[in-house]
Motif scaffolding. Structure first.
Motif, PDB file in Angstrom:
ATOM      1  N   LEU A 232       0.811  -1.219   0.000  1.00  0.00           N
ATOM      2  CA  LEU A 232       0.000   0.000   0.000  1.00  0.00           C
ATOM      3  C   LEU A 232       0.844   1.269   0.000  1.00  0.00           C
ATOM      4  CD1 LEU A 232      -2.802  -0.967   2.566  1.00  0.00           C
ATOM      5  CD2 LEU A 232      -2.792  -1.255   0.081  1.00  0.00           C
ATOM      6  N   LEU A 233       2.127   1.127  -0.261  1.00  0.00           N
ATOM      7  CA  LEU A 233       3.012   2.287  -0.280  1.00  0.00           C
ATOM      8  C   LEU A 233       2.541   3.273  -1.349  1.00  0.00           C
ATOM      9  CD1 LEU A 233       5.581   2.995   1.319  1.00  0.00           C
ATOM     10  CD2 LEU A 233       6.907   2.227  -0.657  1.00  0.00           C
ATOM     11  N   GLY A 234       2.437   4.538  -0.967  1.00  0.00           N
ATOM     12  CA  GLY A 234       1.964   5.567  -1.889  1.00  0.00           C
ATOM     13  C   GLY A 234       0.483   5.852  -1.780  1.00  0.00           C
ATOM     14  N   GLN A 235      -0.250   5.008  -1.039  1.00  0.00           N
ATOM     15  CA  GLN A 235      -1.693   5.204  -0.887  1.00  0.00           C
ATOM     16  C   GLN A 235      -1.988   6.051   0.355  1.00  0.00           C
ATOM     17  OE1 GLN A 235      -3.675   4.309  -3.263  1.00  0.00           O
ATOM     18  NE2 GLN A 235      -2.076   3.168  -4.347  1.00  0.00           N
ATOM     19  N   THR A 236      -3.060   6.819   0.274  1.00  0.00           N
ATOM     20  CA  THR A 236      -3.526   7.605   1.415  1.00  0.00           C
ATOM     21  C   THR A 236      -4.911   7.093   1.795  1.00  0.00           C
ATOM     22  OG1 THR A 236      -4.428   9.284  -0.094  1.00  0.00           O
ATOM     23  CG2 THR A 236      -2.215   9.645   0.770  1.00  0.00           C
ATOM     24  N   VAL A 237      -5.088   6.801   3.064  1.00  0.00           N
ATOM     25  CA  VAL A 237      -6.305   6.150   3.541  1.00  0.00           C
ATOM     26  C   VAL A 237      -7.027   7.045   4.543  1.00  0.00           C
ATOM     27  CG1 VAL A 237      -7.263   4.097   4.665  1.00  0.00           C
ATOM     28  CG2 VAL A 237      -5.189   3.900   3.277  1.00  0.00           C
ATOM     29  N   LEU A 238      -8.330   7.130   4.400  1.00  0.00           N
ATOM     30  CA  LEU A 238      -9.181   7.740   5.420  1.00  0.00           C
ATOM     31  C   LEU A 238     -10.078   6.646   5.975  1.00  0.00           C
ATOM     32  CD1 LEU A 238     -10.344  10.146   7.004  1.00  0.00           C
ATOM     33  CD2 LEU A 238     -11.948  10.515   5.102  1.00  0.00           C
TER      34      LEU A 238
ATOM     35  N   ARG B  59      -5.788   0.903  11.398  1.00  0.00           N
ATOM     36  CA  ARG B  59      -4.601   1.748  11.255  1.00  0.00           C
ATOM     37  C   ARG B  59      -3.337   0.888  11.216  1.00  0.00           C
ATOM     38  NH1 ARG B  59      -0.482   4.347  13.929  1.00  0.00           N
ATOM     39  NH2 ARG B  59      -0.854   3.134  15.813  1.00  0.00           N
ATOM     40  N   LEU B  60      -3.251  -0.072  12.106  1.00  0.00           N
ATOM     41  CA  LEU B  60      -2.079  -0.947  12.149  1.00  0.00           C
ATOM     42  C   LEU B  60      -1.945  -1.747  10.855  1.00  0.00           C
ATOM     43  CD1 LEU B  60      -2.360  -2.269  15.819  1.00  0.00           C
ATOM     44  CD2 LEU B  60      -0.677  -0.641  14.924  1.00  0.00           C
ATOM     45  N   MET B  61      -3.064  -2.240  10.330  1.00  0.00           N
ATOM     46  CA  MET B  61      -3.002  -3.025   9.094  1.00  0.00           C
ATOM     47  C   MET B  61      -2.611  -2.165   7.911  1.00  0.00           C
ATOM     48  SD  MET B  61      -5.967  -5.948   9.385  1.00  0.00           S
ATOM     49  CE  MET B  61      -7.386  -4.863   9.569  1.00  0.00           C
ATOM     50  N   CYS B  62      -3.109  -0.925   7.859  1.00  0.00           N
ATOM     51  CA  CYS B  62      -2.731  -0.019   6.773  1.00  0.00           C
ATOM     52  C   CYS B  62      -1.254   0.353   6.857  1.00  0.00           C
ATOM     53  CB  CYS B  62      -3.595   1.236   6.812  1.00  0.00           C
ATOM     54  SG  CYS B  62      -5.306   0.994   6.271  1.00  0.00           S
ATOM     55  N   LEU B  63      -0.776   0.610   8.070  1.00  0.00           N
ATOM     56  CA  LEU B  63       0.633   0.961   8.234  1.00  0.00           C
ATOM     57  C   LEU B  63       1.535  -0.207   7.860  1.00  0.00           C
ATOM     58  CD1 LEU B  63       0.582   3.008  11.575  1.00  0.00           C
ATOM     59  CD2 LEU B  63       0.806   3.881   9.242  1.00  0.00           C
ATOM     60  N   ARG B  64       1.098  -1.434   8.135  1.00  0.00           N
ATOM     61  CA  ARG B  64       1.889  -2.596   7.732  1.00  0.00           C
ATOM     62  C   ARG B  64       2.077  -2.610   6.213  1.00  0.00           C
ATOM     63  NH1 ARG B  64       2.218  -6.947  11.458  1.00  0.00           N
ATOM     64  NH2 ARG B  64       2.337  -5.978  13.507  1.00  0.00           N
ATOM     65  N   GLY B  65       1.099  -2.077   5.497  1.00  0.00           N
ATOM     66  CA  GLY B  65       1.186  -2.039   4.041  1.00  0.00           C
ATOM     67  C   GLY B  65       1.902  -0.824   3.503  1.00  0.00           C
ATOM     68  N   GLY B  66       2.276   0.126   4.387  1.00  0.00           N
ATOM     69  CA  GLY B  66       3.004   1.307   3.947  1.00  0.00           C
ATOM     70  C   GLY B  66       2.138   2.510   3.635  1.00  0.00           C
ATOM     71  N   ALA B  67       0.831   2.447   3.919  1.00  0.00           N
ATOM     72  CA  ALA B  67      -0.066   3.556   3.575  1.00  0.00           C
ATOM     73  C   ALA B  67       0.012   4.673   4.603  1.00  0.00           C
ATOM     74  CB  ALA B  67      -1.503   3.055   3.480  1.00  0.00           C
ATOM     75  N   ARG B  68      -0.309   5.874   4.157  1.00  0.00           N
ATOM     76  CA  ARG B  68      -0.567   6.983   5.064  1.00  0.00           C
ATOM     77  C   ARG B  68      -2.025   6.889   5.484  1.00  0.00           C
ATOM     78  NH1 ARG B  68       2.101  11.961   1.605  1.00  0.00           N
ATOM     79  NH2 ARG B  68       4.273  11.658   2.230  1.00  0.00           N
ATOM     80  N   ILE B  69      -2.321   7.239   6.741  1.00  0.00           N
ATOM     81  CA  ILE B  69      -3.694   7.041   7.204  1.00  0.00           C
ATOM     82  C   ILE B  69      -4.129   8.138   8.147  1.00  0.00           C
ATOM     83  CG2 ILE B  69      -2.828   5.467   8.998  1.00  0.00           C
ATOM     84  CD1 ILE B  69      -5.588   4.061   8.841  1.00  0.00           C
TER      85      ILE B  69
ATOM     86  N   PHE C  41      -7.007  -8.238   4.236  1.00  0.00           N
ATOM     87  CA  PHE C  41      -7.397  -6.829   4.289  1.00  0.00           C
ATOM     88  C   PHE C  41      -6.718  -6.051   3.163  1.00  0.00           C
ATOM     89  CE2 PHE C  41      -6.875  -2.492   5.973  1.00  0.00           C
ATOM     90  CZ  PHE C  41      -8.166  -2.201   6.365  1.00  0.00           C
ATOM     91  N   HIS C  42      -5.422  -6.269   2.982  1.00  0.00           N
ATOM     92  CA  HIS C  42      -4.701  -5.602   1.899  1.00  0.00           C
ATOM     93  C   HIS C  42      -5.251  -6.006   0.536  1.00  0.00           C
ATOM     94  CE1 HIS C  42      -0.832  -4.915   4.506  1.00  0.00           C
ATOM     95  NE2 HIS C  42      -1.843  -4.150   4.866  1.00  0.00           N
ATOM     96  N   ALA C  43      -5.557  -7.284   0.384  1.00  0.00           N
ATOM     97  CA  ALA C  43      -6.052  -7.781  -0.906  1.00  0.00           C
ATOM     98  C   ALA C  43      -7.372  -7.124  -1.283  1.00  0.00           C
ATOM     99  CB  ALA C  43      -6.204  -9.295  -0.856  1.00  0.00           C
ATOM    100  N   ALA C  44      -8.254  -6.906  -0.306  1.00  0.00           N
ATOM    101  CA  ALA C  44      -9.542  -6.266  -0.590  1.00  0.00           C
ATOM    102  C   ALA C  44      -9.345  -4.850  -1.107  1.00  0.00           C
ATOM    103  CB  ALA C  44     -10.405  -6.262   0.677  1.00  0.00           C
ATOM    104  N   ILE C  45      -8.354  -4.151  -0.563  1.00  0.00           N
ATOM    105  CA  ILE C  45      -8.064  -2.793  -1.019  1.00  0.00           C
ATOM    106  C   ILE C  45      -7.411  -2.808  -2.396  1.00  0.00           C
ATOM    107  CG2 ILE C  45      -6.660  -0.744  -0.551  1.00  0.00           C
ATOM    108  CD1 ILE C  45      -6.996  -1.337   2.430  1.00  0.00           C
ATOM    109  N   LEU C  46      -6.399  -3.658  -2.558  1.00  0.00           N
ATOM    110  CA  LEU C  46      -5.632  -3.687  -3.804  1.00  0.00           C
ATOM    111  C   LEU C  46      -6.476  -4.092  -5.000  1.00  0.00           C
ATOM    112  CD1 LEU C  46      -2.380  -5.368  -2.453  1.00  0.00           C
ATOM    113  CD2 LEU C  46      -2.603  -3.016  -3.252  1.00  0.00           C
TER     114      LEU C  46
END
Length: 250
Positions: free
Chosen positions: A29-35, A48-58, A139-144
């Motif tokens: 998720l590097l480069g992605q911004t999440v709300l 938040r923890l799962m998004c950060l594991r993927g490299g996203a800003r949140i 969780f990452h797969a659902a977003i990607l």
């Protein structure tokens, strides 16, 4: 409480334009911004923890009003919306964002109530994630799966069954909120929100005793008894969960 934003939004956009970050197999998720729009501190911190594991800003908002403030200055590529919020339904926010131009690339609904899935899809959600969320990889797969191909990591990724969850402090905050709502002399609409919040939390942490107590109180309210034995039993259970050693391990 909305999440704290320490960065300047305009600086974030300039940095992202000048120094775009590309996803990798380790940080998809590097480069992605999440709300994340979620009223539960436990669920919000877990995401938040799962998004950060993927490299996203949140960033996190805990209500529709808070989400609206974030969206005036923050342009997320991913929005994750809980359907039960204190000031309205997340379905309304999903419908608004789904009709926006340009559209949010990945728009996800989350809920502990699987019967809400149809309403979420009808409003324009790309996917529906039931609580509890399951593994970080899922969780990452659902977003990607909803992002453009060029924004997904290239090559194979290591998929594990790792599960992360917020700490006991976040869970305690959620219990404290429930206790406050149950103790106050609130109108039926607020009681409905308190019980919906409790049901979602119980499902998120797999607490069958809390879930049964909340369902029992929902049934009592439907029968017109807001403050009978079912209410007392639920309030007592929450008090015990707030007692050291009385909460369910997650």
């Amino acid at each position: 409480m909305a999440s704290q934003a320490t960065e300047n939004p305009m600086q974030e956009m300039r940095d992202e334009f000048l120094f775009p970050r590309r996803p990798t197999a380790e940080r998809p998720l590097l480069g992605q911004t999440v709300l994340v729009v979620e009223d539960s501190r436990f669920a919000g911190e877990t995401m938040r923890l799962m998004c950060l594991r993927g490299g996203a800003r949140i960033r996190r908002a805990d209500s529709l009003r808070s989400a609206a403030r974030h969206l005036t200055t923050y342009r997320p590529t991913i929005v994750i919306v809980d359907l039960g919020l204190p000031d309205g339904s997340g379905v309304d926010l999903i419908r608004q964002l789904a009709g926006g131009m340009p559209r949010i690339p990945s728009l996800l609904a989350v809920s502990g109530d699987p019967t809400q899935q149809e309403a979420a899809f009808a409003a324009g959600a790309d996917d529906f994630l039931p609580k509890p969320f399951g593994s970080v990889a899922a969780f990452h797969a659902a977003i990607l799966s909803r992002l453009p191909e060029c924004e997904r990591p290239r090559g194979p990724r290591i998929v594990t069954d790792e599960i992360v969850a917020a700490d006991a402090g976040a869970l305690g905050d959620d219990y404290a909120l429930i206790a406050d709502l149950l103790q106050s002399d609130h109108e039926a609409q607020v009681m409905d929100y308190a019980l919906s919040f409790t049901v979602n939390l119980a499902q998120s942490i797999g607490d069958s005793e809390l879930l049964a107590a909340a369902r029992h109180q929902q049934g009592a309210c439907a029968a017109g008894v807001m403050r009978g034995p079912a209410h007392a039993a639920l309030a007592d259970l929450i008090r015990r969960r707030l007692t050291p050693g009385g909460s369910v391990a997650v």
